[in-house]
Design a protein around this motif. Structure first.
Motif, PDB file in Angstrom:
ATOM      1  N   THR A 148       1.385  -1.150  -6.089  1.00 16.04           N
ATOM      2  CA  THR A 148       2.004  -1.239  -4.779  1.00 16.04           C
ATOM      3  C   THR A 148       1.964  -2.657  -4.224  1.00 16.04           C
ATOM      4  O   THR A 148       1.415  -3.576  -4.842  1.00 16.04           O
ATOM      5  CB  THR A 148       1.285  -0.258  -3.822  1.00 16.04           C
ATOM      6  OG1 THR A 148       2.031  -0.134  -2.620  1.00 16.04           O
ATOM      7  CG2 THR A 148      -0.131  -0.721  -3.512  1.00 16.04           C
ATOM      8  N   ASP A 149       2.529  -2.797  -3.057  1.00 15.62           N
ATOM      9  CA  ASP A 149       2.543  -4.074  -2.339  1.00 15.62           C
ATOM     10  C   ASP A 149       1.132  -4.359  -1.820  1.00 15.62           C
ATOM     11  O   ASP A 149       0.576  -3.544  -1.074  1.00 15.62           O
ATOM     12  CB  ASP A 149       3.530  -3.962  -1.171  1.00 15.62           C
ATOM     13  CG  ASP A 149       3.715  -5.266  -0.419  1.00 15.62           C
ATOM     14  OD1 ASP A 149       2.956  -6.228  -0.675  1.00 15.62           O
ATOM     15  OD2 ASP A 149       4.615  -5.319   0.443  1.00 15.62           O
ATOM     16  N   PRO A 150       0.539  -5.513  -2.190  1.00 13.78           N
ATOM     17  CA  PRO A 150      -0.818  -5.836  -1.710  1.00 13.78           C
ATOM     18  C   PRO A 150      -0.918  -5.899  -0.191  1.00 13.78           C
ATOM     19  O   PRO A 150      -2.018  -5.801   0.357  1.00 13.78           O
ATOM     20  CB  PRO A 150      -1.103  -7.202  -2.342  1.00 13.78           C
ATOM     21  CG  PRO A 150      -0.178  -7.296  -3.507  1.00 13.78           C
ATOM     22  CD  PRO A 150       1.056  -6.544  -3.111  1.00 13.78           C
ATOM     23  N   ALA A 151       0.211  -6.055   0.494  1.00 17.32           N
ATOM     24  CA  ALA A 151       0.189  -6.093   1.955  1.00 17.32           C
ATOM     25  C   ALA A 151      -0.353  -4.796   2.537  1.00 17.32           C
ATOM     26  O   ALA A 151      -0.807  -4.772   3.686  1.00 17.32           O
ATOM     27  CB  ALA A 151       1.597  -6.361   2.493  1.00 17.32           C
ATOM     28  N   LEU A 152      -0.330  -3.753   1.765  1.00 17.59           N
ATOM     29  CA  LEU A 152      -0.900  -2.481   2.212  1.00 17.59           C
ATOM     30  C   LEU A 152      -2.390  -2.637   2.487  1.00 17.59           C
ATOM     31  O   LEU A 152      -2.957  -1.940   3.327  1.00 17.59           O
ATOM     32  CB  LEU A 152      -0.675  -1.403   1.143  1.00 17.59           C
ATOM     33  CG  LEU A 152      -1.010   0.042   1.496  1.00 17.59           C
ATOM     34  CD1 LEU A 152      -0.251   0.499   2.726  1.00 17.59           C
ATOM     35  CD2 LEU A 152      -0.696   0.960   0.324  1.00 17.59           C
ATOM     36  N   GLN A 153      -3.034  -3.591   1.801  1.00 19.61           N
ATOM     37  CA  GLN A 153      -4.450  -3.874   2.003  1.00 19.61           C
ATOM     38  C   GLN A 153      -4.666  -5.101   2.884  1.00 19.61           C
ATOM     39  O   GLN A 153      -5.456  -5.086   3.812  1.00 19.61           O
ATOM     40  CB  GLN A 153      -5.138  -4.106   0.651  1.00 19.61           C
ATOM     41  CG  GLN A 153      -6.572  -4.638   0.733  1.00 19.61           C
ATOM     42  CD  GLN A 153      -7.548  -3.602   1.235  1.00 19.61           C
ATOM     43  OE1 GLN A 153      -7.276  -2.408   1.138  1.00 19.61           O
ATOM     44  NE2 GLN A 153      -8.676  -4.043   1.773  1.00 19.61           N
ATOM     45  N   THR A 154      -3.938  -6.176   2.580  1.00 17.27           N
ATOM     46  CA  THR A 154      -4.198  -7.448   3.249  1.00 17.27           C
ATOM     47  C   THR A 154      -3.643  -7.515   4.664  1.00 17.27           C
ATOM     48  O   THR A 154      -4.226  -8.165   5.539  1.00 17.27           O
ATOM     49  CB  THR A 154      -3.609  -8.609   2.439  1.00 17.27           C
ATOM     50  OG1 THR A 154      -2.174  -8.475   2.398  1.00 17.27           O
ATOM     51  CG2 THR A 154      -4.149  -8.592   1.006  1.00 17.27           C
ATOM     52  N   GLY A 155      -2.495  -6.879   4.880  1.00 21.81           N
ATOM     53  CA  GLY A 155      -1.874  -6.938   6.192  1.00 21.81           C
ATOM     54  C   GLY A 155      -1.289  -8.300   6.534  1.00 21.81           C
ATOM     55  O   GLY A 155      -0.895  -8.542   7.674  1.00 21.81           O
TER      56      GLY A 155
END
Length: 272
Positions: A234-241
């Motif tokens: 998935t898109d790491p932005a799901l964790q990093t924001g």
């Protein structure tokens, strides 16, 4: 057992290679103690090819497609899997349902006189619809369709719930089932089969799933709550924001929110 965070594998890196590195980590070299639950048989071929390219010998992790998992689940609950009706079989049973209901339903009367050849286009669509309903754990009702595109569509919709009930009864009488119906049955059963039960020497990874049907979600949530790991490419932005989550991964975000799951980023956000 406390449910683990969802494991996020960056979509900027090859998923299966990173997943197999995690397999090595958690099994400490005993890959045979890991079960990877996947939607279909395709990932198995890719996993075997990766191990072949790397010259790995010995036992590999067990890759279990969802359909095999459903069969194991039914067996664990003393419900042996039944043969799946082919599309032709299902159309024939639906044709039989319409013929049985026709004399009691003015709208269905003309359809009940169709032979199977002429009923086929309607039967195949109806079979597909019922399969989707099974997978989503939904039971249809008779519908009033004033603006239906044809009299046949109106007739079928007006008796949709009755046809569904009759269809389920005929499947049982003929000792048949469907993949969606088996999934629905398994999702309602409590006992997790030994193959899928997470433990110290049976690590369960659930990988490759994205948008879940209702029955599928119920089954996977049971496994997650028992200690299985949900692995998302998935898109790491799901964790990093750091940036908004890509629209392509909003289904993953919604999944995390529905289950109130924490997340853990497993790989650096950079190409391999």
């Amino acid at each position: 057992m406390h449910a683990s965070p969802f494991l996020l594998f960056s979509w900027h890196r090859p998923f299966l290679r990173d997943l197999l590195l995690y397999v090595e980590e958690i099994s400490q070299g005993h890959c045979e103690e890991v079960v990877i639950l996947v939607p279909n048989t395709r990932p198995f071929r890719y996993i075997v090819d990766i191990y072949r390219q790397e010259g790995v010998t010995g036992l590999l992790p067990r890759v279990v497609p969802l359909e095999e998992a459903v069969d194991a689940w039914l067996l664990a609950n003393a419900l042996p899997p039944t043969p799946h009706a082919s599309l032709l079989d299902r159309c024939a049973l639906l044709h039989q349902c319409v013929k049985m209901l026709g004399p009691r339903n003015e709208l269905l009367a003309s359809m009940s006189e169709m032979d199977l050849v002429h009923f086929w286009p309607w039967g195949s669509r109806l079979a597909q619809l019922f399969e989707e309903l099974f997978s989503n754990a939904l039971v249809p009702k008779d519908l009033t369709a004033v603006d239906a595109p044809s009299k046949e569509a109106q007739a079928l919709l007006s008796s949709l719930g009755q046809i569904h009930t009759q269809f389920c009864e005929l499947l049982e009488q003929n000792g048949l089932s469907t993949p969606g119906l088996d999934l629905l049955r398994a999702s309602r059963l409590a006992s997790i089969p030994p193959l899928l039960k997470p433990s110290e020497h049976n690590h369960l990874l659930i990988a490759g799933f994205s948008v879940l049907d209702g029955a599928q979600e119920r089954l996977l949530k049971t496994l997650w709550q028992a200690g299985g790991d949900i692995c998302l490419h998935t898109d790491p932005a799901l964790q990093t924001g750091k940036t908004p989550v890509s629209h392509a991964c909003l289904c993953h975000k919604a999944w995390c929110q529905r289950w109130q799951a924490q997340t853990r980023l497993m790989s650096e956000d950079s190409p391999a």
